[in-house]
Design an enzyme around this catalytic site. Structure first.
Site, mmCIF file in Angstrom:
data_model
loop_
_atom_site.group_PDB
_atom_site.id
_atom_site.type_symbol
_atom_site.label_atom_id
_atom_site.label_comp_id
_atom_site.label_asym_id
_atom_site.label_seq_id
_atom_site.Cartn_x
_atom_site.Cartn_y
_atom_site.Cartn_z
ATOM 1 N N LEU A 139 0.874 -0.927 -0.262
ATOM 2 C CA LEU A 139 -0.126 0.045 0.051
ATOM 3 C C LEU A 139 0.933 1.862 -0.154
ATOM 4 O O LEU A 139 0.942 2.200 -1.221
ATOM 5 C CB LEU A 139 -0.960 -0.167 1.342
ATOM 6 C CG LEU A 139 -1.402 1.233 1.572
ATOM 7 C CD1 LEU A 139 -2.322 1.346 0.470
ATOM 8 C CD2 LEU A 139 -2.447 0.993 2.770
ATOM 9 N N GLU A 144 3.191 4.163 -0.330
ATOM 10 C CA GLU A 144 4.817 4.547 -1.329
ATOM 11 C C GLU A 144 5.550 5.657 -0.913
ATOM 12 O O GLU A 144 5.331 6.828 0.285
ATOM 13 C CB GLU A 144 3.921 5.366 -2.426
ATOM 14 C CG GLU A 144 3.279 4.656 -3.292
ATOM 15 C CD GLU A 144 2.425 4.831 -4.298
ATOM 16 O OE1 GLU A 144 2.339 5.850 -5.062
ATOM 17 O OE2 GLU A 144 1.461 4.039 -4.882
ATOM 18 N N HIS A 150 17.532 -4.113 33.587
ATOM 19 C CA HIS A 150 19.362 -4.901 33.312
ATOM 20 C C HIS A 150 20.614 -3.671 33.565
ATOM 21 O O HIS A 150 21.911 -4.066 33.079
ATOM 22 C CB HIS A 150 19.470 -5.562 32.170
ATOM 23 C CG HIS A 150 18.556 -5.973 31.721
ATOM 24 N ND1 HIS A 150 17.179 -6.306 31.604
ATOM 25 C CD2 HIS A 150 18.682 -7.961 31.391
ATOM 26 C CE1 HIS A 150 16.621 -7.716 31.301
ATOM 27 N NE2 HIS A 150 17.833 -8.457 31.317
ATOM 28 N N GLY A 198 23.740 -1.576 32.399
ATOM 29 C CA GLY A 198 24.878 -1.542 31.401
ATOM 30 C C GLY A 198 24.660 -2.302 30.848
ATOM 31 O O GLY A 198 24.634 -3.135 29.494
ATOM 32 N N GLU A 211 0.573 0.456 9.572
ATOM 33 C CA GLU A 211 -0.792 -0.245 9.915
ATOM 34 C C GLU A 211 -1.498 1.243 10.936
ATOM 35 O O GLU A 211 -2.059 0.758 11.964
ATOM 36 C CB GLU A 211 -1.027 -1.614 10.946
ATOM 37 C CG GLU A 211 -0.341 -2.827 9.758
ATOM 38 C CD GLU A 211 -0.674 -3.793 10.176
ATOM 39 O OE1 GLU A 211 -2.368 -3.832 10.627
ATOM 40 O OE2 GLU A 211 -0.604 -4.566 9.888
ATOM 41 N N SER A 253 0.601 5.812 15.631
ATOM 42 C CA SER A 253 -0.347 6.420 16.777
ATOM 43 C C SER A 253 -0.699 7.835 16.532
ATOM 44 O O SER A 253 -1.159 8.263 17.150
ATOM 45 C CB SER A 253 0.555 6.535 17.913
ATOM 46 O OG SER A 253 1.673 5.472 18.297
#
Ligand SMILES: Cc1cc2nc3c(=O)[nH]c(=O)nc-3n(C[C@H](O)[C@H](O)[C@H](O)COP(=O)(O)OP(=O)(O)OC[C@H]3O[C@@H](n4cnc5c(N)ncnc54)[C@H](O)[C@@H]3O)c2cc1C
Length: 381
Positions: A125, A127, A339, A341, A364, A367
């Protein structure tokens, strides 16, 4: 509202989850690293019926409803966001276009081959100059004998370089705006003039090739038109409404993966002589991550449930995709933070979840465009 999954839905979730834990999770880092289309995994998934989940068995589909399909897609995306896109573009977009708008021959021939994954599907769809603004597309399909001559190009097409069946949108009447757009089935192997210009080097979503396509005097027989001339814009909108439910599912799957990983890391990483999960700051992050993922999942289930009950679901699908994609990125971000570093390195999957989550906010319907849709629906109510 009934919040519980049916027995069949639980069974589908558990079956797909088992496959994902055994076959996808161990391969996810490699798919991310190589960015290669995982054809062997797709074959395995086809054997399990995962490449045509929501389509009838008469077309070799798995005969599931769309809600069950979304549950399956959430699990697949928990294993690999790229694989989630491969399946979503193939099924929610290409497969659904043919199932909803194709005639009997088109379904028998093209949908059946998609459902067995003998063929891979794509949906073309967007472009270069027409992303959110679909009617601005410049690809044309001009009447030529008993077919159409297609000229133009498409950008960012998921599965585009590996697809055997591409559902393509082009203007049959360039002066008629959105009413001049028609949709076609295009077959790259058969249709001379179909050119894959190349694939994008992306932030994430690896393993799903995102291609630039060009059509040079590509002749397409008229029996590949889907529905009637001029219906393409409506086909695209309807297909994307359903597609958004599965992008919400993809987002929830990635958020859950990020949460699971962060929780397990927090329980084993020790600082100041105790696991970091003992610190309230980390506990609150985990609490927020879980709350957001669960809220997004409920929105996704609601939209999917409305769809299978044939009720209006445009606003709910847009809300599910908007919320799930944004929290997926937020949850993945907190996953990296937990986590420390290590989260910023490729030693752990936390950074992959973040890169994969980001995409859902773009395709799709961005936002921003989804907020427009939701506001419009709200004000029209
Ligand atoms: C990895 C990947 C895979 C993709 N797969 C496919 C695919 O399989 N098939 C396909 O057809 N397309 C695909 N796309 C394209 C995708 O759908 C578009 O990128 C998207 O629709 C946005 O279009 P654009 O990139 O041209 O951005 P633009 O439309 O130029 O938007 C740029 C910015 O302006 C904002 N904006 C635009 N219009 C408005 C408005 N009216 N109100 C408020 N804000 C606005 C946008 O939200 C965005 O923030 C894919 C894209 C990516 C990155």
């Amino acid at each position: 509202m009934d919040f519980s999954l049916s027995g069949e839905q639980r069974q589908i979730r558990d079956t797909v989850a088992e496959f994902v834990d055994e076959e996808v999770v161990p391969r996810a880092a490699e798919i991310d690293e190589t960015d290669e289309f995982p054809a062997d995994l797709i074959d395995e998934m086809a054997d399990l019926g995962l490449m045509g989940m929501p389509f009838p068995v008469e077309y070799e589909g798995a005969g599931l409803d769309y809600h069950s399909y979304a549950i399956g897609l959430e699990e697949i995306s928990r294993g690999s966001g790229g694989l989630g896109t491969v399946v979503a573009a193939h099924t929610s977009l290409a497969g659904n276009m043919i199932y909803e708008f194709g005639d009997e021959r088109q379904k028998e021939e093209y949908l059946t081959a998609l459902n067995t994954a003998d063929d891979i599907g794509a949906f073309a769809l967007s472009e270069a100059e027409a992303g959110s603004d679909v009617p601005a597309m410049s690809t044309t399909a001009e009447r030529d004998g008993d077919g159409y001559l297609v000229n133009g190009g498409k950008l960012w097409i998921s599965n585009g370089s590996v697809a055997d069946t591409v559902t393509l949108f082009a203007k049959t009447d360039p002066d008629a705006g959105r009413k001049g757009i028609s949709s076609f089935v295009v077959r790259p192997e058969e249709d001379d003039g179909f050119v894959v210009e190349g694939t994008e080097d992306k932030l994430g979503d690896k393993g799903c090739p995102t291609a630039e396509l060009r059509f040079d005097d590509m002749w397409v027989p008229e029996d590949r038109l889907l529905g009637e001339e001029g219906e393409g814009f409506v086909h695209a909108l309807k297909t994307l409404n359903g597609g958004r439910i599965t992008i919400a599912a993809r987002s929830v799957g990635i958020a859950r993966a990020a949460l699971d990983e962060a929780k397990s890391y927090a329980q084993q990483r020790e600082q100041f002589d105790r696991p970091i999960s003992d610190f309230q700051a980390i506990q609150h992050k985990l609490a927020d991550m879980d709350t957001k993922a669960r809220a997004a999942e409920l929105l996704m289930h609601e939209a999917a449930d409305l769809k299978i009950r044939d009720e209006e679901y445009i606003k709910e699908a847009a809300q599910a995709k908007l919320y799930a994609s944004e929290i997926s990125r937020e949850v993945a971000n907190e996953g990296i933070q937990i986590h420390g570093g290590y989260g910023y390195t490729k030693d752990f999957p936390a950074e992959r979840f973040y890169r994969d989550a980001k995409l859902s906010e773009i395709y799709e319907g961005t936002s921003e465009v989804l907020r427009n849709t939701i506001a419009q629906q709200l004000l029209d109510e």
